[in-house]
Design an enzyme around this catalytic site. Structure first.
Site, short mmCIF file in Angstrom:
data_model
loop_
_atom_site.label_atom_id
_atom_site.label_comp_id
_atom_site.label_asym_id
_atom_site.label_seq_id
_atom_site.Cartn_x
_atom_site.Cartn_y
_atom_site.Cartn_z
N SER A 104 0.81 -1.21 0.00
CA SER A 104 0.00 0.00 0.00
C SER A 104 0.85 1.27 0.00
O SER A 104 1.60 1.52 -0.93
CB SER A 104 -0.95 -0.04 1.20
OG SER A 104 -1.88 0.99 1.15
N ASP A 243 -2.52 6.34 -3.54
CA ASP A 243 -1.37 5.73 -2.88
C ASP A 243 -0.84 4.59 -3.73
O ASP A 243 -1.30 4.36 -4.85
CB ASP A 243 -1.71 5.28 -1.46
CG ASP A 243 -2.68 4.12 -1.42
OD1 ASP A 243 -3.35 3.87 -2.44
OD2 ASP A 243 -2.77 3.44 -0.37
N ASP A 245 -1.05 1.39 -3.93
CA ASP A 245 -1.88 0.33 -4.50
C ASP A 245 -3.22 0.84 -5.00
O ASP A 245 -4.08 0.06 -5.41
CB ASP A 245 -2.07 -0.83 -3.51
CG ASP A 245 -2.97 -0.49 -2.34
OD1 ASP A 245 -3.04 0.69 -1.97
OD2 ASP A 245 -3.60 -1.42 -1.79
N ASP A 247 -5.84 2.42 -3.53
CA ASP A 247 -7.11 2.36 -2.81
C ASP A 247 -7.36 3.56 -1.91
O ASP A 247 -8.41 3.66 -1.28
CB ASP A 247 -7.24 1.05 -2.01
CG ASP A 247 -6.25 0.93 -0.86
OD1 ASP A 247 -5.37 1.80 -0.73
OD2 ASP A 247 -6.35 -0.06 -0.11
#
Length: 444
Positions: A104, A243, A245, A247
C-alpha cells in the site's frame, strides 16, 4: 483464536525479513491453494494475482505462482494493477480468489500479500485461520496430472478502466476540467490518467514513472506537497493523489489546499442526500472528527463509528446496509459503486458530487471546520493498569465536553503506548483535557 501471520490487511513486512521471504510466500501460496481446493471441489480453482510496482513484486509473484500451482490451482497474472482492480476482476471473471502483492502506502522496501475471496470480498477470519493452519504443514506437491497452470492475461487494465468509467454518471463528463493526477509511482500509474482523460478531462500526470524503488517516494496520497505544487504550477482545477496500490484518495483544490478522506466523504454524502438517494448513513471511525458527524446530521445523514481500519468500516457498512464510509487517511467506500475502497472511483464520485451541488470543493467543505485535536502518546509499563488510573479524570473530562467534544483512548498494538486524543470546539479545551488524562495515565 489469535492469528499468527495475518494482520488486519493480509501479511505484510520488510522484504527479506520474515514473513516477506520467498520461502514463506511459497508456503503461503500453497496453503491458500489447499484451502481453495478443499472449498471448490467441483472444478480446479483459479486465482488472479496482481501487484504494484515494487521491485520485490517479481520475486513474490513467482513464489506465489509456484505455491498455488503446486497445490493444483490455476493462476492468472495481470501485472501491475490497483488493489481494487484485482477485487473487481476477481468478481467479474467469476474466479475462486484474488491476490494483491502490495504494501500500500509503505516504502518500496516493504511488501505484502492481500487475499480476496470469491466475489472480490476480503477473506473472513475463519478462512485466514484455515490458511494459517496449513502453512506449517509439510508441502506435498500434487501429481503432475493435477498441477495448476499459470498464464498472463492482456487487457486487464482496459477492463478495469471501463469499470471505473461506468461508475460516473452517463449523462455527464469531465470536459472543461484540468486535473493533475498523482499515481504515487504505484499500481495505478497507467490506468488512473486514462480514466480521467477518457471522461474528457485535461490531465497532467505525475508519479507515473515507476522504477521499482520510487513507489510513494515524495508523491501520492501520503506526500501531497508535490501534487500541491503541480496544481498551482499548471493552474489546474483539482489534484488527485492516490497511494501505492490505488485504494486511497486525497484531493487538492486550485489554491493548493488538501482535502482528506473525511472531507471527501462529506461531499459525496451531501450530494447523495441532495439527490434523494437513500445511502442509509455514513460509517466513519473512532478518529473521525466530531464536526463532520454534526455536519452530516445537519444534512439528515445518520453516522456511526467503527474501529480504525477500512476492514472494520466495511463490516459496519455491510451490517447496516449503508452505502458510504471511510477514514481521514483516504480509504473511501462507496458500496453502490464497488465493494472495496477505490481511489479512482472515489475521485469520480467526488467530481460527480460537485457537479450535482454546482459548487467547488472549497465551497462545499466550508460547511464545517474540523474541531481542534490534541494527541498525546503516553508510554506505559507492561501490565500497567492505565484504565483504572485514568478512570476518574476521564469521566470528568467527558462530562465537561459533553456535546462539544470527545475523548478517544487507544492502546497501541505495536508498542507500549496509550494514545490520548481529545477534540473540542475550542483548542484550549482539547489541550487541557488531553494533558489531564495523560498525566493521570503516566502518574503510576
Amino acid at each position: 483464536m489469535a492469528k499468527k501471520y495475518f494482520g488486519t490487511d493480509g501479511v505484510r513486512g520488510e522484504v527479506g525479513q520474515f514473513p516477506i521471504t520467498p520461502d514463506f510466500v511459497l508456503k503461503l501460496g500453497y496453503a491458500a491453494g489447499q484451502v481453495l481446493v478443499q472449498h471448490d471441489t467441483d472444478q480446479k480453482p483459479t486465482v488472479l494475482i496482481g501487484k504494484d510496482t515494487r521491485i520485490s513484486g517479481y520475486m513474490l509473484e513467482a513464489a506465489l505462482v509456484a505455491g498455488f500451482t503446486a497445490a493444483g490451482v490455476n493462476v492468472i497474472q495481470t501485472g501491475p494493477l490497483p488493489t481494487p482492480g484485482v477485487a473487481y476482476l476477481t468478481r467479474a471473471l467469476r474466479l475462486s480468489a484474488g491476490v494483491m502483492i502490495s504494501a500500500s502506502h509503505n516504502a518500496y522496501s516493504d511488501n505484502g500479500i492481500k487475499f480476496f475471496a470469491e466475489g472480490g470480498v476480503k477473506l473472513s477470519d475463519e478462512i485466514e485461520l484455515e490458511i494459517e493452519a496449513k502453512i506449517d504443514e509439510e508441502m506435498k506437491t500434487q501429481p503432475s496430472a493435477r498441477l495448476g497452470r499459470a498464464r498472463r492475461i492482456s487487457g486487464a487494465d482496459d477492463r478495469y478502466i471501463e469499470f471505473c468509467k461506468s461508475t460516473f454518471p452517463t449523462h455527464s463528463d469531465l470536459r472543461g476540467l484540468k486535473l493533475v493526477v498523482d499515481a504515487a509511482n504505484g499500481a495505478a500509474y497507467s490506468v488512473a490518467p486514462k480514466v480521467f482523460h477518457e471522461l474528457g478531462a485535461q490531465v497532467v500526470s505525475i508519479g507515473d514513472e515507476p522504477d521499482g524503488y520510487n513507489i510513494n517516494e515524495k508523491c501520492g496520497a501520503t506526500h501531497t506537497k508535490t501534487l500541491q505544487a503541480a496544481v498551482l504550477q499548471n493552474e489546474a482545477d483539482y489534484g488527485i493523489a492516490l497511494d501505492g496500490d490505488g485504494d486511497r484518495l486525497m484531493m487538492v483544490d486550485k489554491n493548493g489546499k488538501v482535502y482528506d478522506g473525511d472531507s471527501l466523504i462529506y461531499v459525496i454524502a451531501k450530494a447523495r442526500a441532495r439527490e434523494g438517494i437513500n445511502i442509509g448513513g455514513v460509517v466513519g471511525t473512532v478518529m473521525t472528527n466530531m464536526a463532520m458527524e454534526i455536519a452530516l446530521k445537519e444534512q439528515g445523514v445518520d453516522f456511526c463509528r467503527a474501529k480504525v481500519g477500512d476492514r472494520y468500516v466495511l463490516e459496519q457498512l455491510n451490517q447496516r446496509s449503508w452505502l458510504i464510509g471511510g477514514e481521514a487517511s483516504g480509504h473511501i467506500l462507496c458500496m453502490d459503486k464497488h465493494n472495496t475502497g477505490d481511489g479512482i472511483i472515489s475521485a469520480l464520485q467526488v467530481l460527480a458530487a460537485l457537479q450535482t451541488l454546482n459548487q467547488d470543493l472549497a465551497t462545499v467543505c466550508a460547511d464545517w471546520q474540523p474541531y481542534p485535536q490534541t494527541m498525546i502518546n503516553v508510554r506505559i509499563q507492561k501490565g500497567q493498569k492505565w484504565q483504572e488510573a485514568s478512570k476518574d479524570v476521564l469521566a470528568e473530562v467527558e462530562k465537561e465536553l459533553e456535546g462539544k467534544g470527545r475523548v478517544v483512548l487507544r492502546a497501541s498494538g505495536t508498542e507500549p503506548v496509550v494514545r490520548v486524543m481529545v477534540e473540542a470546539r475550542q483548542a484550549d479545551w482539547a489541550r487541557d483535557g488531553a494533558e489531564r488524562i495523560a498525566s493521570a495515565i503516566g502518574s503510576l
